[in-house]
Design an enzyme around this catalytic site. Sequence first.
Site, PDB file in Angstrom:
ATOM      1  N   GLY A  31       0.837  -1.188   0.000  1.00 25.08           N
ATOM      2  CA  GLY A  31       0.000   0.000   0.000  1.00 25.08           C
ATOM      3  C   GLY A  31       0.873   1.239   0.000  1.00 25.08           C
ATOM      4  N   THR A  32       0.322   2.319  -0.516  1.00 25.86           N
ATOM      5  CA  THR A  32       1.169   3.511  -0.647  1.00 25.86           C
ATOM      6  C   THR A  32       0.605   4.717   0.089  1.00 25.86           C
ATOM      7  OG1 THR A  32       0.196   3.747  -2.861  1.00 25.86           O
ATOM      8  CG2 THR A  32       2.372   2.779  -2.731  1.00 25.86           C
ATOM      9  N   THR A  33       0.262   5.790  -0.583  1.00 20.90           N
ATOM     10  CA  THR A  33       0.240   7.119   0.027  1.00 20.90           C
ATOM     11  C   THR A  33      -0.923   7.379   0.988  1.00 20.90           C
ATOM     12  OG1 THR A  33       1.292   7.862  -2.002  1.00 20.90           O
ATOM     13  CG2 THR A  33       0.444   9.558  -0.527  1.00 20.90           C
TER      14      THR A  33
ATOM     15  N   ALA B 126       2.982   4.384  -8.037  1.00 21.10           N
ATOM     16  CA  ALA B 126       2.383   3.479  -7.061  1.00 21.10           C
ATOM     17  C   ALA B 126       1.190   4.090  -6.342  1.00 21.10           C
ATOM     18  CB  ALA B 126       3.429   3.053  -6.035  1.00 21.10           C
TER      19      ALA B 126
ATOM     20  N   LYS C  25      -6.856   1.742   3.091  1.00 19.68           N
ATOM     21  CA  LYS C  25      -5.622   1.929   3.865  1.00 19.68           C
ATOM     22  C   LYS C  25      -5.825   2.793   5.103  1.00 19.68           C
ATOM     23  CE  LYS C  25      -3.260   2.041  -0.584  1.00 19.68           C
ATOM     24  NZ  LYS C  25      -2.434   2.842  -1.498  1.00 19.68           N
TER      25      LYS C  25
END
Length: 271
Positions: free
Chosen positions: A48-50, A223, A81
């Site tokens: 997972g990213t931002t 991403a 997220k």
Amino acid sequence: MDALPGRSLPLGGGGTPSFLDHVRAHHPQLLPFGADIPAAAAQQAPHGTTIVALTFAGGVLMAGDRRATMGSLIASRRIEKVFPADRFSVVGIAGTAGIAIDMVRLFQVELEHYEKIEGTLLSLEGKANRLGAMVRANLPLAMQGLSVVPLFAGIEPGSRTGRLFSYDVTGGRHEECEHHSVGSGSVFARGALKKLWQPQLSASEAVTVAVEAIIDASDDDSATGGPDLARRLWPVTWRVTGDGAARVGQDELAAAVETVLARRMAEGREA
């Protein structure tokens, strides 16, 4: 981890207020960072990213994009997220998605368990410290490339001032001022937040700022997924005020996305 949400394990140990300590002592194999994971998993596990977070007049807001990546592939366009940790706090995850989501579930049970044993909510400082202990416990896996870096935010009941906490892979806890971002697109999101954040933002203005910061991150970081107009997928966004944590509705998010994109189109931006 299937046993954690059901809370079917015997307490033992005199009813410790820490569910993490209890599981570590009696069932360490159930902990997300207690598993024996092959080193090659770092290349194959979705990440997972931002995540962005910012304070506003009366509380704090956190938002996360919907993309998970696996190397150069998009593993998911619908991952969530950002989660409520308890009634007055939220936690966002960046890093190895599977371990991070299990860590969030464990954190949620940890806070609920403490409240049931002690009869009161853990302080915001205490919650931040407990989360740091979980991140620190994951350090051996982080050294194999399976790191989890959360962002934590909340408010003390009865207060109108939101607080933000970031972490490093060793579990070090750092309180942030005004706004912060973690994940692969964080450098771009943080730059946007510096320009867009203002003291005493309203709750709706904070949503727009968070959405625009994620759009900026998605513009430069592959991403990070921006708002998906075709699928109507918007950043998962939670607001925490003195009334508690509440998820921002789809209609409000759609309006914020439309506002940002319409302004950018009117400005004729090319970069």
